[in-house]
Scaffold this motif. Structure first.
Motif, PDB file in Angstrom:
ATOM      1  N   UNK A  67     -78.666 -68.974  29.199  1.00 26.56           N
ATOM      2  CA  UNK A  67     -77.455 -69.253  29.972  1.00 26.56           C
ATOM      3  C   UNK A  67     -77.616 -68.649  31.359  1.00 26.56           C
ATOM      4  N   UNK A  68     -77.135 -69.366  32.355  1.00 27.57           N
ATOM      5  CA  UNK A  68     -77.311 -68.956  33.742  1.00 27.57           C
ATOM      6  C   UNK A  68     -75.985 -68.561  34.358  1.00 27.57           C
ATOM      7  N   UNK A  69     -75.946 -67.360  34.972  1.00 26.65           N
ATOM      8  CA  UNK A  69     -74.840 -67.007  35.860  1.00 26.65           C
ATOM      9  C   UNK A  69     -75.095 -67.721  37.186  1.00 26.65           C
ATOM     10  N   UNK A  70     -74.297 -68.721  37.491  1.00 27.26           N
ATOM     11  CA  UNK A  70     -74.537 -69.465  38.719  1.00 27.26           C
ATOM     12  C   UNK A  70     -74.106 -68.651  39.943  1.00 27.26           C
ATOM     13  N   UNK A  71     -74.634 -69.000  41.102  1.00 30.31           N
ATOM     14  CA  UNK A  71     -74.342 -68.227  42.313  1.00 30.31           C
ATOM     15  C   UNK A  71     -72.831 -68.103  42.504  1.00 30.31           C
ATOM     16  N   UNK A  72     -72.429 -66.906  42.927  1.00 28.30           N
ATOM     17  CA  UNK A  72     -71.015 -66.638  43.105  1.00 28.30           C
ATOM     18  C   UNK A  72     -70.292 -66.239  41.836  1.00 28.30           C
ATOM     19  N   UNK A  73     -71.005 -66.180  40.715  1.00 32.67           N
ATOM     20  CA  UNK A  73     -70.395 -65.923  39.415  1.00 32.67           C
ATOM     21  C   UNK A  73     -71.134 -64.800  38.685  1.00 32.67           C
ATOM     22  N   UNK A  74     -70.448 -64.175  37.736  1.00 35.95           N
ATOM     23  CA  UNK A  74     -71.067 -63.210  36.834  1.00 35.95           C
ATOM     24  C   UNK A  74     -71.867 -62.145  37.541  1.00 35.95           C
ATOM     25  N   UNK A  75     -73.111 -61.940  37.075  1.00 33.46           N
ATOM     26  CA  UNK A  75     -73.998 -60.928  37.646  1.00 33.46           C
ATOM     27  C   UNK A  75     -74.917 -61.496  38.725  1.00 33.46           C
ATOM     28  N   UNK A  76     -74.773 -62.762  39.034  1.00 32.59           N
ATOM     29  CA  UNK A  76     -75.598 -63.342  40.091  1.00 32.59           C
ATOM     30  C   UNK A  76     -75.050 -62.979  41.465  1.00 32.59           C
ATOM     31  N   UNK A  77     -75.909 -63.159  42.467  1.00 28.97           N
ATOM     32  CA  UNK A  77     -75.528 -62.804  43.831  1.00 28.97           C
ATOM     33  C   UNK A  77     -74.385 -63.691  44.318  1.00 28.97           C
ATOM     34  N   UNK A  78     -73.526 -63.077  45.122  1.00 33.95           N
ATOM     35  CA  UNK A  78     -72.374 -63.771  45.683  1.00 33.95           C
ATOM     36  C   UNK A  78     -72.496 -63.744  47.199  1.00 33.95           C
ATOM     37  N   UNK A  79     -73.317 -64.650  47.753  1.00 33.37           N
ATOM     38  CA  UNK A  79     -73.571 -64.618  49.192  1.00 33.37           C
ATOM     39  C   UNK A  79     -72.293 -64.832  49.990  1.00 33.37           C
ATOM     40  N   UNK A  87     -75.574 -79.061  46.673  1.00 32.40           N
ATOM     41  CA  UNK A  87     -77.025 -78.939  46.821  1.00 32.40           C
ATOM     42  C   UNK A  87     -77.510 -77.580  46.348  1.00 32.40           C
ATOM     43  N   UNK A  88     -76.766 -76.531  46.697  1.00 37.86           N
ATOM     44  CA  UNK A  88     -77.166 -75.182  46.305  1.00 37.86           C
ATOM     45  C   UNK A  88     -77.165 -75.017  44.784  1.00 37.86           C
ATOM     46  N   UNK A  89     -76.116 -75.510  44.130  1.00 40.26           N
ATOM     47  CA  UNK A  89     -76.047 -75.363  42.677  1.00 40.26           C
ATOM     48  C   UNK A  89     -77.132 -76.181  41.981  1.00 40.26           C
ATOM     49  N   UNK A  90     -77.396 -77.371  42.474  1.00 41.18           N
ATOM     50  CA  UNK A  90     -78.451 -78.195  41.884  1.00 41.18           C
ATOM     51  C   UNK A  90     -79.819 -77.560  42.114  1.00 41.18           C
ATOM     52  N   UNK A  91     -80.081 -77.103  43.333  1.00 39.43           N
ATOM     53  CA  UNK A  91     -81.369 -76.463  43.624  1.00 39.43           C
ATOM     54  C   UNK A  91     -81.560 -75.196  42.790  1.00 39.43           C
ATOM     55  N   UNK A  92     -80.496 -74.416  42.598  1.00 39.40           N
ATOM     56  CA  UNK A  92     -80.583 -73.214  41.767  1.00 39.40           C
ATOM     57  C   UNK A  92     -80.973 -73.566  40.334  1.00 39.40           C
ATOM     58  N   UNK A  93     -80.364 -74.613  39.808  1.00 34.94           N
ATOM     59  CA  UNK A  93     -80.645 -75.004  38.420  1.00 34.94           C
ATOM     60  C   UNK A  93     -82.069 -75.500  38.266  1.00 34.94           C
ATOM     61  N   UNK A  94     -82.541 -76.264  39.225  1.00 29.23           N
ATOM     62  CA  UNK A  94     -83.940 -76.700  39.200  1.00 29.23           C
ATOM     63  C   UNK A  94     -84.868 -75.491  39.234  1.00 29.23           C
ATOM     64  N   UNK A  95     -84.553 -74.519  40.100  1.00 29.55           N
ATOM     65  CA  UNK A  95     -85.375 -73.308  40.181  1.00 29.55           C
ATOM     66  C   UNK A  95     -85.378 -72.561  38.852  1.00 29.55           C
ATOM     67  N   UNK A  96     -84.226 -72.480  38.197  1.00 33.86           N
ATOM     68  CA  UNK A  96     -84.144 -71.773  36.916  1.00 33.86           C
ATOM     69  C   UNK A  96     -84.980 -72.472  35.850  1.00 33.86           C
TER      70      UNK A  96
END
Length: 291
Positions: A67-79, A87-96
């Motif tokens: 399970x992934x903490x998406x950016x801005x959520x949970x323990x992930x970075x909140x830029x 685009x950011x959320x899709x690119x993050x998921x591809x990277x994961x």
């Protein structure tokens, strides 16, 4: 058991991923994948990876469940300056998927996470074996919906004095509720953290509203039609996704299937966990047997 794995998302944003496994037998160490197909679970707006603990643990019998903490959520970075767009959320998921070596992965998404899942599948079909789309609409919701959300965020009585207050407000006192939903109170208690003045959300409401702005005004039928893998569209009878739209989504999907769960709303995996698993497990078995 659960272990954290750090992932580098788009633009170098640090993301926290969590792999869930059953306890190892005979005191051994947990296997790293064990040859099982990968499954990546994506929470919705304001959610976090830990919400998927029950689903991930059940899936771990047959899949490497992360399970992934998406950016801005949970323990992930909140830029502070974003971006928190599609685009950011899709690119993050591809990277994961690539960094965790999950491909071709089953993507299980709730709400916004489901939208991300089918956008990834449309863009990178090589990375996705199947989709589970839980209560996410393909139609545009429009500006009025965004205004309602802004008003709802302003109504939160933050800071909450206690976690009991969090559970009571989101489960009973929230003026948008038609009837008490205790599971909803528990869901929101999990995304609160204690500060000096009380309990506050682990995310920025301003950022959440901004993230929602990037998809709420647009329809997403075209991307849905580009998904080539098997896809299960699942909804609760009291959920935000209506039956007619859900069935149209199944029709648009080249390999779509449909399921619905009674006595469940938007948070159906947590309101009816056993029924949720009875719905998704045969679908996932069929994907493994007939990819």
């Amino acid at each position: 058991m659960v272990r954290r794995i750090d992932v580098t998302g788009a633009g170098g944003v640090r993301l926290a991923a969590w792999e869930f496994t059953d306890p190892p037998k005979s005191g051994g160490e947990p296997e790293d994948g064990g040859g099982r197909p990968g499954a990546l679970l994506l929470h919705g707006l304001m959610g976090r990876a830990s919400h998927w603990a029950d689903t991930a643990r059940r899936l771990s019998a047959t899949h490497r469940a992360v399970a992934l903490d998406q950016r801005g959520h949970g323990r992930s970075e909140k830029p502070a300056e974003g971006p928190l767009d599609r685009t950011a959320y899709v690119d993050d998921t591809i990277a994961a998927i690539e960094q965790l070596r999950l491909a071709p992965a089953v993507l299980v998404g709730h709400a916004m996470g489901a939208l991300t899942a089918w956008q990834v599948a449309a863009r990178r079909p090589d990375l996705v074996a199947a989709l589970v789309i839980c209560d996410m609409r393909a139609s545009a919701l429009g500006a009025a919906s965004q205004r309602e959300w802004a008003e709802w965020f302003r109504s939160w009585p933050v800071p909450f004095a206690t976690l009991a207050d969090v559970r009571r407000w989101f489960g009973e006192d929230d003026p948008t509720l038609e009837r008490p939903r205790p599971v909803r109170g528990e869901f929101f208690a999990e995304v609160m953290a204690e500060r000096a003045d009380g309990w506050r959300p682990v995310f920025s409401r301003r950022q959440m509203l901004g993230a929602r702005e990037t998809w709420v005004r647009d329809a997403h039928w075209e991307e849905l039609a580009q998904v080539r893998c098997p896809a299960l569209v699942i909804r609760g009878l009291d959920a935000e996704l209506g039956r007619a739209e859900a069935q149209e989504m199944v029709r648009v999907l080249p390999r779509g299937e449909y399921a619905e769960i009674p006595d469940a709303g938007h948070l159906l995996p947590w309101e009816q966990p056993d029924a949720w698993h009875r719905a998704i497990e045969p679908f996932l078995r069929s994907v493994v047997a007939h990819p």
